[in-house]
Enzyme design. Sequence first.
Site, PDB file in Angstrom:
ATOM      1  N   THR A 132      16.295 -25.599 -18.377  1.00 55.87           N
ATOM      2  CA  THR A 132      17.554 -25.324 -18.455  1.00 55.87           C
ATOM      3  C   THR A 132      17.950 -26.078 -19.938  1.00 55.87           C
ATOM      4  O   THR A 132      17.677 -27.292 -20.036  1.00 55.87           O
ATOM      5  CB  THR A 132      18.238 -25.606 -17.522  1.00 55.87           C
ATOM      6  OG1 THR A 132      19.579 -25.638 -17.704  1.00 55.87           O
ATOM      7  CG2 THR A 132      18.081 -26.624 -16.596  1.00 55.87           C
ATOM      8  N   SER A 175      23.453 -33.087 -13.427  1.00 54.55           N
ATOM      9  CA  SER A 175      23.506 -33.233 -12.168  1.00 54.55           C
ATOM     10  C   SER A 175      21.896 -33.580 -11.515  1.00 54.55           C
ATOM     11  O   SER A 175      20.942 -33.621 -12.412  1.00 54.55           O
ATOM     12  CB  SER A 175      23.590 -31.727 -11.490  1.00 54.55           C
ATOM     13  OG  SER A 175      22.792 -30.978 -11.830  1.00 54.55           O
ATOM     14  N   TYR A 201      20.016 -31.621  -9.881  1.00 52.52           N
ATOM     15  CA  TYR A 201      19.329 -30.445 -10.249  1.00 52.52           C
ATOM     16  C   TYR A 201      18.840 -30.521 -11.576  1.00 52.52           C
ATOM     17  O   TYR A 201      17.666 -30.242 -11.833  1.00 52.52           O
ATOM     18  CB  TYR A 201      20.250 -29.047 -10.004  1.00 52.52           C
ATOM     19  CG  TYR A 201      19.480 -27.981 -10.986  1.00 52.52           C
ATOM     20  CD1 TYR A 201      18.457 -27.546 -10.805  1.00 52.52           C
ATOM     21  CD2 TYR A 201      20.518 -27.524 -12.165  1.00 52.52           C
ATOM     22  CE1 TYR A 201      17.861 -26.263 -11.476  1.00 52.52           C
ATOM     23  CE2 TYR A 201      20.062 -26.763 -12.923  1.00 52.52           C
ATOM     24  CZ  TYR A 201      18.907 -25.969 -12.612  1.00 52.52           C
ATOM     25  OH  TYR A 201      18.350 -24.951 -13.672  1.00 52.52           O
ATOM     26  N   HIS A 202      19.711 -30.805 -12.335  1.00 52.15           N
ATOM     27  CA  HIS A 202      19.180 -30.727 -14.012  1.00 52.15           C
ATOM     28  C   HIS A 202      18.334 -32.014 -14.166  1.00 52.15           C
ATOM     29  O   HIS A 202      17.252 -31.684 -14.997  1.00 52.15           O
ATOM     30  CB  HIS A 202      20.477 -31.072 -15.000  1.00 52.15           C
ATOM     31  CG  HIS A 202      21.510 -29.851 -15.116  1.00 52.15           C
ATOM     32  ND1 HIS A 202      22.494 -29.765 -14.267  1.00 52.15           N
ATOM     33  CD2 HIS A 202      21.209 -28.651 -15.399  1.00 52.15           C
ATOM     34  CE1 HIS A 202      23.139 -28.472 -14.610  1.00 52.15           C
ATOM     35  NE2 HIS A 202      22.404 -27.754 -15.400  1.00 52.15           N
ATOM     36  N   LYS A 225      14.765 -30.732 -13.447  1.00 50.65           N
ATOM     37  CA  LYS A 225      14.000 -30.063 -14.600  1.00 50.65           C
ATOM     38  C   LYS A 225      13.582 -30.937 -15.603  1.00 50.65           C
ATOM     39  O   LYS A 225      12.710 -30.763 -16.050  1.00 50.65           O
ATOM     40  CB  LYS A 225      15.288 -29.083 -15.172  1.00 50.65           C
ATOM     41  CG  LYS A 225      15.679 -28.028 -14.426  1.00 50.65           C
ATOM     42  CD  LYS A 225      14.531 -27.058 -13.955  1.00 50.65           C
ATOM     43  CE  LYS A 225      15.207 -25.627 -13.640  1.00 50.65           C
ATOM     44  NZ  LYS A 225      14.001 -24.682 -13.195  1.00 50.65           N
TER      45      LYS A 225
HETATM   46  N1  LIG Z   1      20.336 -18.065 -13.610  1.00 51.82           N
HETATM   47  C1  LIG Z   1      20.555 -18.734 -14.544  1.00 51.82           C
HETATM   48  O1  LIG Z   1      21.743 -18.693 -15.284  1.00 51.82           O
HETATM   49  C2  LIG Z   1      19.501 -19.674 -15.151  1.00 51.82           C
HETATM   50  C3  LIG Z   1      19.842 -20.461 -16.086  1.00 51.82           C
HETATM   51  C4  LIG Z   1      19.090 -21.649 -16.750  1.00 51.82           C
HETATM   52  C5  LIG Z   1      17.903 -21.754 -15.912  1.00 51.82           C
HETATM   53  N2  LIG Z   1      17.488 -21.111 -14.909  1.00 51.82           N
HETATM   54  C6  LIG Z   1      16.115 -21.037 -14.075  1.00 51.82           C
HETATM   55  O2  LIG Z   1      15.587 -19.849 -14.067  1.00 51.82           O
HETATM   56  C7  LIG Z   1      14.883 -19.940 -12.651  1.00 51.82           C
HETATM   57  C8  LIG Z   1      15.334 -18.569 -12.119  1.00 51.82           C
HETATM   58  O3  LIG Z   1      16.704 -18.732 -11.672  1.00 51.82           O
HETATM   59  P1  LIG Z   1      17.533 -17.826 -10.750  1.00 51.82           P
HETATM   60  O4  LIG Z   1      19.043 -17.674 -11.233  1.00 51.82           O
HETATM   61  O5  LIG Z   1      16.781 -16.430 -10.796  1.00 51.82           O
HETATM   62  O6  LIG Z   1      17.295 -18.332  -9.447  1.00 51.82           O
HETATM   63  P2  LIG Z   1      17.464 -17.751  -7.803  1.00 51.82           P
HETATM   64  O7  LIG Z   1      17.525 -18.767  -6.873  1.00 51.82           O
HETATM   65  O8  LIG Z   1      17.818 -16.500  -7.650  1.00 51.82           O
HETATM   66  O9  LIG Z   1      15.812 -17.687  -7.934  1.00 51.82           O
HETATM   67  C9  LIG Z   1      14.561 -18.595  -7.678  1.00 51.82           C
HETATM   68  C10 LIG Z   1      13.409 -18.190  -6.638  1.00 51.82           C
HETATM   69  O10 LIG Z   1      12.840 -19.166  -6.244  1.00 51.82           O
HETATM   70  C11 LIG Z   1      12.685 -19.109  -4.875  1.00 51.82           C
HETATM   71  N3  LIG Z   1      12.103 -20.620  -4.442  1.00 51.82           N
HETATM   72  C12 LIG Z   1      12.739 -21.747  -4.468  1.00 51.82           C
HETATM   73  N4  LIG Z   1      11.970 -22.659  -4.118  1.00 51.82           N
HETATM   74  C13 LIG Z   1      10.773 -22.149  -3.840  1.00 51.82           C
HETATM   75  C14 LIG Z   1       9.597 -22.662  -3.472  1.00 51.82           C
HETATM   76  N5  LIG Z   1       9.641 -24.034  -3.045  1.00 51.82           N
HETATM   77  N6  LIG Z   1       8.470 -21.951  -3.203  1.00 51.82           N
HETATM   78  C15 LIG Z   1       8.578 -20.691  -3.461  1.00 51.82           C
HETATM   79  N7  LIG Z   1       9.849 -19.976  -3.924  1.00 51.82           N
HETATM   80  C16 LIG Z   1      10.920 -20.697  -4.237  1.00 51.82           C
HETATM   81  C17 LIG Z   1      13.891 -18.803  -4.267  1.00 51.82           C
HETATM   82  O11 LIG Z   1      13.673 -18.260  -3.089  1.00 51.82           O
HETATM   83  C18 LIG Z   1      14.276 -17.556  -5.059  1.00 51.82           C
HETATM   84  O12 LIG Z   1      14.015 -16.334  -4.751  1.00 51.82           O
HETATM   85  C19 LIG Z   1      15.279 -21.194 -12.205  1.00 51.82           C
HETATM   86  O13 LIG Z   1      14.211 -21.970 -12.051  1.00 51.82           O
HETATM   87  C20 LIG Z   1      16.377 -21.763 -12.841  1.00 51.82           C
HETATM   88  O14 LIG Z   1      16.474 -23.112 -12.716  1.00 51.82           O
HETATM   89  C21 LIG Z   1      18.316 -19.984 -14.294  1.00 51.82           C
END
Ligand SMILES: NC(=O)c1ccc[n+]([C@@H]2O[C@H](COP(=O)([O-])OP(=O)(O)OC[C@H]3O[C@@H](n4cnc5c(N)ncnc54)[C@H](O)[C@@H]3O)[C@@H](O)[C@H]2O)c1
Length: 395
Positions: free
Chosen positions: A144, A179, A181-182, A185
């Site tokens: 991120t 955070s 979370y961040h 990453k």
């Molecule tokens: N959505 C955004 O705006 C955004 C921005 C920057 C980075 N990201 C990154 O992109 C990725 C996807 O984001 P998203 O918005 O689709 O999130 P999301 O939460 O919708 O999807 C993440 C998926 O991973 C699965 N998951 C989590 N932990 C797991 C584990 N231990 N084993 C197996 N599956 C697991 C969850 O069930 C979920 O389906 C993330 O890593 C997030 O940090 C997202």
Amino acid sequence: MKILVLGGDGYLGWPTALHLSRLGHDVGIVDNFARRQYDHEMGVDSLVPIAPLHQRARRWQELSGQSLAIFPVDLTDAARVHAVVGEFEPETIVHFGEQRSAPYSMIDRSHAVYTQVNNVVGTLNLLYAIADVDPSIHLVKLGTMGEYGTPNIDIEEGFIEITHRGRTDVLPFPKQPGSFYHLSKVHDSHNIQFACRIWGLRSTDLNQGVVYGQETEETALHPDLATRFDYDAVFGTVLNRFAVQAVAGIPLTVYGEGGQTRGMLDIRDTLACIELAIDNPAERGEYRVFNQFTESFSVNQLAEMVAALRPGAEIVHLDPPRVESGSHYYRAAHTKLLDLGLVPHLLSDGLLESVMLVADKHRDRIDPGAMQPTVDWRRTSNTVGDARDPVAEPA
Ligand SMILES: NC(=O)c1ccc[n+]([C@@H]2O[C@H](COP(=O)([O-])OP(=O)(O)OC[C@H]3O[C@@H](n4cnc5c(N)ncnc54)[C@H](O)[C@@H]3O)[C@@H](O)[C@H]2O)c1
């Protein structure tokens, strides 16, 4: 190509899996459905109804003739991660499978610990599985832009050349995440870079901005293929939340001054960036970072853009629940994906209207209470879920 999509049941993982499948790749999905559980825990739901993963996959097969392999696996289970990588034999792994909400990680100690264990251990298990099974697998990992924070200098793509006391080196860009979370990453990034160095793995770390939008070419084919649309204060991303507030006729809630500026991108550009990273893989032993966003906006600018589409929409400023600068310098490089051929969809291209249409279509499912922030960064314990206790008052 054989491609494993980790977190393939999520907001971005599901449309990415469909997109890669449509391009003719052989796609496998790994997910432990943690994201659906967080909804139950928080007492919220995706605004757009989403089908169970098996139903989604069956519908895709019916419409496209392509099958998706499904592996219900938790990435923190090392033996099962190793088994899936060995069985599926992917050439590329796209890793979305983490807990991705900053407020969720800041609820209390147990949510911070869960987030870091889930994300850091999951990625570490994956690195070991790749090294043991096939070190030539290209790992495309979702990081991120929040890893960098908001320094008072230009942000580079992963690395910065520094001259210190007469000597010069290219070093990882300093990280000041906002955070737990961040921070998870940032820890992942260090572990991945180290694994590339010691085992000769290859990885692309995509430092992604905030994603907006809900429909892609593939998800629009059938309601069973829809991806989730989160608008609540814990999982909703800011532009999606503003669109829902405007449609529901409730004030758009800006946290604090609203000068917080972030890199953002259209969900369709997430898919395009992943495709470009896969088609142009890192070399063996290479750890590279691409900043994956297309435009930067302040929270105030976003609120004003949404309000302009709904005359009469009100914008209110809340006491900031997060500890962050309300106004700051922000300029981040993002040329590497453009150099590979990314043609961005810009917010001014009309997507905002389509996000509002999605929100309008499902307006009967809007829960106004879900958009009130409940997690205060300054507290070590917050009340969420059904007993939620909003923390911010109009400033
Ligand atoms: N959505 C955004 O705006 C955004 C921005 C920057 C980075 N990201 C990154 O992109 C990725 C996807 O984001 P998203 O918005 O689709 O999130 P999301 O939460 O919708 O999807 C993440 C998926 O991973 C699965 N998951 C989590 N932990 C797991 C584990 N231990 N084993 C197996 N599956 C697991 C969850 O069930 C979920 O389906 C993330 O890593 C997030 O940090 C997202």
